[in-house]
Design an enzyme around this catalytic site. Structure first.
Site, PDB file in Angstrom:
ATOM      1  N   THR A 127       0.976  -1.089   0.017  1.00 43.72           N
ATOM      2  CA  THR A 127      -0.146   0.018  -0.063  1.00 43.72           C
ATOM      3  C   THR A 127       0.925   1.312   0.024  1.00 43.72           C
ATOM      4  O   THR A 127       1.906   1.359   0.628  1.00 43.72           O
ATOM      5  CB  THR A 127      -1.208   0.034   1.271  1.00 43.72           C
ATOM      6  N   ASP A 156      -5.884   0.107   7.869  1.00 44.90           N
ATOM      7  CA  ASP A 156      -7.080  -0.614   8.385  1.00 44.90           C
ATOM      8  C   ASP A 156      -8.434  -0.851   7.517  1.00 44.90           C
ATOM      9  O   ASP A 156      -8.837  -1.632   7.282  1.00 44.90           O
ATOM     10  CB  ASP A 156      -7.569  -0.352   9.817  1.00 44.90           C
TER      11      ASP A 156
HETATM   12  O1  RIB Z   1      -3.953   1.764  12.767  1.00 42.41           O
HETATM   13  C1  RIB Z   1      -4.380   2.804  13.666  1.00 42.41           C
HETATM   14  C2  RIB Z   1      -4.550   2.297  15.024  1.00 42.41           C
HETATM   15  O2  RIB Z   1      -3.276   1.633  15.375  1.00 42.41           O
HETATM   16  C3  RIB Z   1      -5.422   3.154  15.929  1.00 42.41           C
HETATM   17  O3  RIB Z   1      -6.635   3.037  16.293  1.00 42.41           O
HETATM   18  C4  RIB Z   1      -4.601   2.799  17.246  1.00 42.41           C
HETATM   19  O4  RIB Z   1      -5.538   2.276  18.457  1.00 42.41           O
HETATM   20  C5  RIB Z   1      -3.324   1.688  16.731  1.00 42.41           C
HETATM   21  O5  RIB Z   1      -3.871   0.559  17.075  1.00 42.41           O
END
Ligand code: RIB
Length: 302
Positions: A219, A251
Site C-alpha cells: 500500500t 486498516d
Molecule cells: O491503525 C490505527 C490504529 O493503530 C489506532 O486505532 C490505534 O489504536 C492503533 O492500534
C-alpha cells in the site's frame, strides 16, 4: 455463497491529541484539542469490513473497565459478531495515545493491555469455514495468530496477514499467509532493506521478495498500491483527497479488501473498492469511526 471475514486482532480506545506539529525529543507541546475514538487495528478492520457489507467476526480481548465496555457497545452496534471477544478482568483494555498534526499525519503510542494477554488457547474455539477470510494485523501475540491461521488453513479458509506495526515475529506466520498486505516501510523492514526502495528498485524488490506468498500487496497511501500476483506486478492508482486524519487508513484498506474478497469480488475489483474506501476514511476524524459504508464507497467519484 459469500464467506465471512474473521479478524484476529486488537481493540483499543484511542485518545487523539490535535497538535500543531509532532513533538521533538525534549519538547513540551500544547494540544489544541483532545478527542476519544474507538480504535485498535483489529477493531478498525472489523468495522471497515462490516460497514462494507461482509458478515464479520472479531476475535480479541478487552479488560473489565469503562473503555472495554464502550468498545463492546460500539462494535456490537456495528453488527460485528463478538462471540469470540474475550474478557480479561486482570488487564486494562488496550489504549492508544495518538497525535495528529495539521496535515493529518499521525504518530501513535500503544499500551497493549488485554491485547497482549491473548494466547493460542484463545484461538482454539475459532471455527472457520471454506470461503472465510481470516485477517490478522500485528498488535496481538504470535501464538494466538499462529493457532488461528493453522485452524483457518485446516478449514479451507484464506488468510490475510497485515504486519502492522512491524515487529519481530515467528516466520511460520508468513508460511501460513495467502495475502500479505503491508506499506512500504513495513516492506523494507520485513525484507531487511536499509531504506525504502523507490521507483524501479521498489518493483524489482517486490518481484523477488517472499516468493512463497501468493498475493503481495504494497500500500502506498495516495499513490495507490502495487500488487504482485502469479509472477506479475501491477499498479493500482490511488486517490488524492484533502486529509484531515490519516489514522486507520491502512486498516480501512485491509478491512474493505477482505470484505470485498469474502463477498466474492475478484482481486482487481476488491483493490479498487479498498483504495476508494481508504481515501474516504482520511477525510474524517478518528480511526474506527471514520470507516465508510458500502453506499458511500459505491458513490465515491475519484
Ligand atoms: O491503525 C490505527 C490504529 O493503530 C489506532 O486505532 C490505534 O489504536 C492503533 O492500534
Amino acid at each position: 455463497m459469500a464467506g465471512r471475514v474473521v479478524v484476529l486482532g486488537s481493540v483499543n480506545r484511542d485518545l487523539v491529541l490535535s497538535v500543531p506539529h509532532h513533538a521533538r525529543p525534549g519538547e513540551t507541546l500544547s494540544a489544541t484539542a483532545l478527542a476519544e475514538f474507538p480504535g485498535g487495528k483489529g477493531a478498525n478492520q472489523a468495522v471497515a469490513s462490516s460497514r462494507a457489507g461482509a458478515v464479520t467476526q472479531l476475535a480479541g480481548a478487552i479488560g473489565a473497565d469503562g473503555f472495554g465496555e464502550a468498545m463492546r457497545e460500539f462494535l456490537s452496534g456495528e453488527g460485528i459478531d463478538l462471540s469470540t471477544l474475550a474478557l480479561r478482568p486482570d488487564q486494562p483494555t488496550g489504549l492508544a495515545v495518538i497525535a495528529v498534526d495539521a496535515t493529518g499525519q499521525n504518530s501513535i503510542i500503544v499500551v497493549p493491555g488485554a491485547n497482549a494477554a491473548l494466547a493460542a488457547g484463545d484461538a482454539e474455539m475459532l471455527d472457520f469455514r471454506p470461503g472465510d477470510l481470516v485477517v490478522a494485523p500485528f498488535e496481538v501475540p504470535d501464538s494466538f495468530l499462529l493457532e488461528g491461521f493453522r485452524r483457518a488453513r485446516r478449514a479451507g479458509a484464506r488468510t490475510l496477514l497485515n504486519p502492522a506495526p512491524m515487529r519481530a515475529h515467528d516466520p511460520a506466520l508468513i508460511g501460513l499467509t495467502d495475502l500479505l498486505v503491508l506499506n512500504e516501510t513495513e516492506f523494507a523492514q520485513l525484507t531487511g532493506a536499509d531504506d525504502v526502495p523507490e521507483g524501479p528498485a521498489l518493483e524489482a524488490a517486490l518481484a523477488v521478495a517472499l516468493p512463497d506468498i501468493p498475493v503481495l500487496i504494497l500500500t502506498r497511501g495516495p499513490d495507490g498500491a502495487l500488487v504482485r500476483e502469479g509472477g506479475s506486478i501491477r499498479a493500482v492508482p490511488g486517490h488524492r483527497v484533502i486529509a484531515r486524519d490519516t489514522t486507520g487508513a491502512g486498516d480501512c484498506f485491509v478491512g474493505v479488501l477482505a470484505a470485498s474478497l469474502a463477498q466474492g469480488r475478484d482481486l482487481a475489483a476488491a483493490l479498487t473498492r479498498a483504495n476508494r474506501a481508504a481515501a474516504l476514511s482520511v477525510t474524517r476524524d478518528g480511526a474506527g469511526a471514520s470507516m465508510p459504508r458500502a453506499a458511500e464507497i459505491e458513490a465515491f467519484i475519484p
